[in-house]
Design a protein around this motif. Sequence first.
Motif, short mmCIF file in Angstrom:
data_model
loop_
_atom_site.label_atom_id
_atom_site.label_comp_id
_atom_site.label_asym_id
_atom_site.label_seq_id
_atom_site.Cartn_x
_atom_site.Cartn_y
_atom_site.Cartn_z
N SER A 48 14.53 -12.28 17.53
CA SER A 48 14.47 -11.11 16.65
C SER A 48 13.80 -11.47 15.34
O SER A 48 13.81 -12.63 14.90
CB SER A 48 15.88 -10.57 16.38
OG SER A 48 16.65 -11.52 15.65
N ILE A 49 13.21 -10.47 14.72
CA ILE A 49 12.64 -10.62 13.38
C ILE A 49 13.13 -9.45 12.53
O ILE A 49 13.54 -8.41 13.06
CB ILE A 49 11.10 -10.67 13.39
CG1 ILE A 49 10.50 -9.41 14.01
CG2 ILE A 49 10.62 -11.91 14.13
CD1 ILE A 49 9.95 -8.43 13.03
N VAL A 50 13.09 -9.65 11.21
CA VAL A 50 13.39 -8.57 10.28
C VAL A 50 12.08 -8.18 9.60
O VAL A 50 11.33 -9.02 9.12
CB VAL A 50 14.44 -8.98 9.24
CG1 VAL A 50 14.61 -7.90 8.17
CG2 VAL A 50 15.79 -9.24 9.93
N LEU A 51 11.84 -6.88 9.57
CA LEU A 51 10.63 -6.32 8.98
C LEU A 51 11.04 -5.46 7.78
O LEU A 51 11.95 -4.64 7.88
CB LEU A 51 9.91 -5.48 10.03
CG LEU A 51 8.61 -4.78 9.66
CD1 LEU A 51 7.53 -5.80 9.29
CD2 LEU A 51 8.13 -3.93 10.84
N LEU A 52 10.37 -5.66 6.66
CA LEU A 52 10.73 -4.96 5.43
C LEU A 52 9.64 -3.97 5.04
O LEU A 52 8.47 -4.33 4.94
CB LEU A 52 10.96 -5.95 4.29
CG LEU A 52 11.30 -5.36 2.91
CD1 LEU A 52 12.63 -4.61 2.96
CD2 LEU A 52 11.36 -6.47 1.86
N ASN A 53 10.05 -2.73 4.81
CA ASN A 53 9.21 -1.63 4.32
C ASN A 53 8.43 -0.96 5.44
O ASN A 53 8.19 -1.55 6.50
CB ASN A 53 8.27 -2.07 3.20
CG ASN A 53 8.97 -2.05 1.85
OD1 ASN A 53 10.16 -1.79 1.74
ND2 ASN A 53 8.21 -2.31 0.80
N ALA A 54 8.03 0.30 5.17
CA ALA A 54 7.45 1.14 6.23
C ALA A 54 6.07 1.62 5.85
O ALA A 54 5.83 2.80 5.61
CB ALA A 54 8.38 2.32 6.53
N THR A 55 5.11 0.69 5.77
CA THR A 55 3.71 1.01 5.61
C THR A 55 3.03 1.02 6.98
O THR A 55 3.65 0.69 7.99
CB THR A 55 3.01 -0.02 4.71
OG1 THR A 55 3.03 -1.29 5.40
CG2 THR A 55 3.74 -0.18 3.38
N LYS A 56 1.75 1.38 7.01
CA LYS A 56 1.03 1.35 8.29
C LYS A 56 1.04 -0.05 8.89
O LYS A 56 1.18 -0.23 10.11
CB LYS A 56 -0.42 1.83 8.09
CG LYS A 56 -1.30 1.72 9.33
CD LYS A 56 -0.74 2.50 10.52
CE LYS A 56 -1.73 2.67 11.65
NZ LYS A 56 -2.06 1.45 12.39
N SER A 57 0.92 -1.08 8.05
CA SER A 57 0.97 -2.46 8.56
C SER A 57 2.32 -2.76 9.18
O SER A 57 2.41 -3.53 10.14
CB SER A 57 0.67 -3.44 7.43
OG SER A 57 -0.63 -3.29 6.95
N SER A 58 3.39 -2.16 8.65
CA SER A 58 4.72 -2.34 9.25
C SER A 58 4.77 -1.75 10.65
O SER A 58 5.34 -2.35 11.57
CB SER A 58 5.79 -1.64 8.39
OG SER A 58 5.80 -2.10 7.08
#
Length: 610
Positions: A182-192
């Motif tokens: 698993s990974i944690v992803l921060l923020n919701a931009t197009k790159s996200s």
Amino acid sequence: MSDPEYDIVIVGAGPNGLIMGKTYLEVNPDARMLLLDECTSVGGTWATERLYHGLKTNNLEGGYEFSDFPMQGQEQYGLQHDQHIPGTVMNQYMRDFANHFGLSDRVRLRCKAHTVQRLDDGTWLVKYSTQGGEGKVYTRKLVIATGLTNAPFIPVFEGQETFGRQVLHVKDRATYDVKAESIVLLNATKSSFDAAYAYAKRGVQVHWVIRKSGHGPCWMSPARVTPLKKRLEDIGCVRFISWLSPCIWSEHEGFGWLRGFLQQTWIGRKLVSAIWGLINQDVVTLSRYDEHPDTAKLKPWGDIVWYACTLGIFNYDDDFMALVRNGSIKIYDDDIDHLSSDTVHLTSGTQLPAGALICSTGWDHRPSLKFEPPSLAAELGIPSSESAVDSSMVAKANAIISIALPWLTQNRPVIDANYKPLLKMDPETKAAVSDPRTEPYRLFRFLVPPKHLNSSSPSIAFLGFTWAIPTVMVAQAAALWITAFFDGSLKMQQSTMDPEQILWETALHTQFAQLRYPGGFGARFPDMAFEAVPFVDMLMGDLGLEKKRKKGGSWLSRMWRETWEHYSIRDYEGLVQEWLSKTSGTRRTTVAENGNVVLKGRANGHAKGN
């Protein structure tokens, strides 16, 4: 002088730097030019080391190319109709463009410019780092074309030293070899969205944290919208749609009475609100935000009219939202409290196992270059601790905007009322740092220092420090504008413009840019969606070129096309030659003779050779 001397140095060999180089050489074919770039290939965002599996443009085929070098229909790129352009194809296209226009031999790669110094004689010294040490070049004219995605913003978190896992910017995720569950992803931009899709498709559990104290998710949409299935990237370049958007530089467009009705009258503003409401609902429906409780968490916090280049396109091979509905991507409306060994702790108490923390936290919009002397940044109108325009002028600009654009001031929402900035990480020490450069960009036409417009020898410009949905169209017009500026051939340079008027227009336009898109990047740098065509009109007017470019047929036919047919890069084919023909005999031309640079035509100073 032992170091090489150039007529022009361009820092950055991405799309903006390449079109700047091509344009300047077309006008000044004998110019001694150098482009510096830190990457291993030209292309900027599309440079080789920034590619990753699945990278594509938001644009569809035909939507991201220069007018004098078409990609559409060329067999070597292998594109299909309505296909999103793969990153590998964009990389090849940029390299082909550089080769075709004689730029490749003028590019010096793996050279990271770090210091710009103005010398006593008005020329410039650029210092740069290479793998082998340090270098420097002298130049008479300088264009900073590093753009706004040059220096990643990487935050620092409490407990990071105990995390034991990588904290990456999303830009560098191609270097991360995923072996974790698993990974944690921060923020919701197009790159996200791109990162979440890629990892979930590889079977990695994605824990996606959308900061409650942030700006919320970006807008995402299918490539074609409305019942007519129009390309979303084209809609903002339709004049009628642009008239629905408040714009402070709209007088350069030439349709003032129509804008006046829509923006100044009560019934016009009601009509504007109704149309934007329909567009907003259409995108919500097509994007399927409301079909599941978890996908609803990805719904932006404001209506689409208040966002510009934060807008992204669902350019994936299959249904992105299905990965959210089936739990491959789990979404948390929360904030990161701290890190511990292999774990990200949220303020709600939730603990997320993490093989890595990937931050889609944007970019440091301020130039990554150091300017010397230190007072130079404020003079140039780039972010610094001092403003290039007086605070009273800024206040006046806000008041004028409020009166001139009542729909904007009456409807502008507060999208991120609970916003708290993240602390920035020093890439070397890994410690939190603050930056005193809090003033925004104050560039005339978003391109040049306002105090340099009346200079007898203009010598510095900034290209690519605006974001616009029609990226290439704006860059191409701006590159010609800068070339004319260096040449002293802009209409406003023919007779000295009042310095106070220059500063006033700068204040008015940059303040509007801050106010127009509260869901976008306007507070940090100009961010344009529906204002791009009027902006290009403004540049065309400064150049003495035609603004209304829909030709052929009767007057009524042309007006219909001007109103309803979207503007594209095809409307600006042959722009440089058009300008050269228009200004033949009146502009001053820089020509190399016997190793010296002289000026022909209007005398306007002199520059020495090596």
